[in-house]
Scaffold this motif. Structure first.
Motif, PDB file in Angstrom:
ATOM      1  N   LEU A  80       0.831  -1.206   0.000  1.00 48.10           N
ATOM      2  CA  LEU A  80       0.000   0.000   0.000  1.00 48.10           C
ATOM      3  C   LEU A  80       0.869   1.262   0.000  1.00 48.10           C
ATOM      4  N   SER A 195      -2.654  -8.285   1.127  1.00 52.83           N
ATOM      5  CA  SER A 195      -1.744  -8.787   2.136  1.00 52.83           C
ATOM      6  C   SER A 195      -1.630 -10.271   1.805  1.00 52.83           C
ATOM      7  N   THR A 197       0.099 -12.267   3.218  1.00 48.50           N
ATOM      8  CA  THR A 197       0.196 -12.931   4.523  1.00 48.50           C
ATOM      9  C   THR A 197      -1.046 -13.784   4.797  1.00 48.50           C
ATOM     10  N   ILE A 207       5.104 -12.916   6.081  1.00 41.53           N
ATOM     11  CA  ILE A 207       4.492 -11.594   5.921  1.00 41.53           C
ATOM     12  C   ILE A 207       4.885 -11.150   4.514  1.00 41.53           C
ATOM     13  N   LEU A 327      -5.653 -13.780   9.643  1.00 40.76           N
ATOM     14  CA  LEU A 327      -6.714 -14.519   8.968  1.00 40.76           C
ATOM     15  C   LEU A 327      -6.162 -15.221   7.738  1.00 40.76           C
TER      16      LEU A 327
HETATM   17  C1  LIG Z   1      -3.423  -7.770   7.014  1.00 39.08           C
HETATM   18  C2  LIG Z   1      -4.001  -6.772   6.110  1.00 39.08           C
HETATM   19  C3  LIG Z   1      -3.215  -5.746   5.558  1.00 39.08           C
HETATM   20  C4  LIG Z   1      -1.762  -5.551   5.932  1.00 39.08           C
HETATM   21  O1  LIG Z   1      -0.960  -6.607   5.496  1.00 39.08           O
HETATM   22  P1  LIG Z   1       0.384  -7.101   6.243  1.00 39.08           P
HETATM   23  O2  LIG Z   1       0.820  -8.248   5.418  1.00 39.08           O
HETATM   24  O3  LIG Z   1       0.007  -7.457   7.642  1.00 39.08           O
HETATM   25  O4  LIG Z   1       1.347  -5.954   6.215  1.00 39.08           O
HETATM   26  C5  LIG Z   1      -3.826  -4.880   4.655  1.00 39.08           C
HETATM   27  N1  LIG Z   1      -5.128  -4.997   4.325  1.00 39.08           N
HETATM   28  C6  LIG Z   1      -5.911  -5.966   4.854  1.00 39.08           C
HETATM   29  C7  LIG Z   1      -7.342  -6.046   4.460  1.00 39.08           C
HETATM   30  C8  LIG Z   1      -5.379  -6.881   5.755  1.00 39.08           C
HETATM   31  O5  LIG Z   1      -6.171  -7.832   6.287  1.00 39.08           O
END
Ligand SMILES: *Cc1c(COP(=O)(O)O)cnc(C)c1O
Length: 386
Positions: A80, A195, A197, A207, A327
């Motif tokens: 972002l 994300s 992640t 991550i 999640l």
């Molecule tokens: C987790 C999340 C992020 C941030 O991502 P990271 O990998 O934790 O830096 C951004 N947007 C949404 C909707 C998320 O759930």
């Protein structure tokens, strides 16, 4: 021939190794690459700029989202931040959702305060509020649907059309559904952010993030800036991400089917108050979800209809629902919004966003659904005795 998403997810990078015939691509850890001769670089020169494994996962993500190119970064937040760095200059306006991810809210707000760009948070389902913000000619608008934690649905096609009419670029944070269930570029978005992640990796062990661009010129610019500011993803994480993506489609299908079974069970429980899941007919934006999503996803929230002591017994009795943030992994997680994911928000801000102190959010995993329901049932019985 264009393949379907589950085929793209499996086949990218297979059998590309000419030296040993590896079926699965190796991890290239070297930070640097030799030149074949004076002034004769190879395809790669330095791993911040380009890494063969990261190239494969970027190509996979671009294909899955229907974009021209993608950049894999070291977190969702840096994805972002990269996008905002490239497309927003001091004085430019970003329009973001009033209920966006907490980390995104903090990033935009802090950048606004230091003058990097302006941000305005709006309820994008409120047409007058959205139009008033668009009248200020923003450069960029961020859409996040379904929202966190109430899973409100926003109409990507409609908001993208209004934003384009106002001259803005449109980015959709597609983290909550993944390209298997929602493809924002086909609905009018210029960029998709994830994300990685969460669902894309799916195993809660990296991550990572990505920005996918619809147009090649934007992908080229994002790629240049990602190297320039040094936010590109590492070799190990790229490998794990590609490995996770191979099973994205069956994971999501199992998680979504489990989620619906849990919702069916929760509907019958006296200790459950309001339930939030996009398949429910009275859910905000249910009809839009039917139109723009290929499924309802695997995130759900509900209000716990008991006192704090009962809530403690409920959460303490669960064995298959881990009390944790995040999640999208194969394991089921439950979080208490007010004290965990949204603890950074003031009580007033939470109330304004409709987040009560009894709200619980579940990221449903791929365990057996009967086991998950039995675990909930046992925990509700124990809670009811207190
Ligand atoms: C987790 C999340 C992020 C941030 O991502 P990271 O990998 O934790 O830096 C951004 N947007 C949404 C909707 C998320 O759930």
């Amino acid at each position: 021939m264009a393949h379907k998403p589950s085929t793209i997810a499996i086949h990218n990078g297979l059998n590309e190794d000419s030296q040993f015939g590896c079926v699965v691509p190796p991890i290239y850890l070297s930070s640097t690459y030799n030149f074949t001769d004076f002034n004769e670089p190879r395809s790669h020169d330095y791993s911040r700029r380009g890494n063969p494994g990261r190239d494969i996962v970027q190509r996979t993500l671009a294909q899955l989202e229907g974009g021209s190119g993608a950049v894999v970064t070291n977190s969702g937040m840096s994805a972002l931040h990269l996008l905002c760095t490239v497309f927003l200059q001091p004085g430019d306006l970003l329009v973001a959702p009033h209920d966006c991810y907490g980390g995104s809210y903090r990033l935009f707000n802090s950048q606004h305060e230091r003058g990097a760009y302006q941000v305005q948070f709006v309820d994008q389902n409120n047409e007058a509020e959205l139009q008033a913000a668009l009248d200020k000619k923003p450069k960029l608008i961020l859409i996040e649907t379904p929202s966190n934690p109430l899973l409100r649905i926003y109409d990507i096609e409609k908001i993208a059309r209004l934003a384009h009419d106002a001259g803005a670029l449109v980015v959709v944070d597609n983290t909550f559904l993944s390209p298997i269930l929602q493809q924002p570029i086909a609905l009018g978005a210029d960029f998709v952010v994830h994300s990685c992640t969460k669902y894309l990796n799916g195993h809660s062990d990296i991550i990572a993030g990505t920005v996918i661009a619809k147009e090649e010129k934007w992908a080229t610019e994002l790629t240049w800036w990602a190297n320039n500011i040094g936010v590109t993803g590492g070799a190990f994480d790229s490998y794990l991400l590609l490995r996770g993506i191979r099973t994205l489609s069956p994971r999501i299908k199992q998680q979504q089917s489990n989620a619906q079974e849990i919702v069916n069970y929760l509907k019958t429980q006296p200790l459950v108050g309001k339930l939030y899941y996009p398949s429910l007919k009275d859910h905000i934006g249910h009809k839009i979800a039917v139109k723009q999503q290929k499924g309802f996803g695997a995130m759900l929230s509900f209000e716990f209809n008991g006192d704090e002591q009962q809530l403690r017994h409920f959460l303490g009795t669960l064995t298959l629902f881990t009390l944790a943030e995040s999640l999208g992994g194969v394991e089921t997680l439950i979080s208490h919004t007010a004290t965990m994911t949204h603890a950074g928000m003031s009580a007033e801000a939470r109330a304004a966003a409709g987040i009560t102190d009894s709200l619980l959010r579940v990221s449903v995993g791929i365990e057996d659904s009967q086991d998950l329901v039995a675990d909930l049932d046992n925990a509700f019985k124990i809670a009811a005795q207190h």
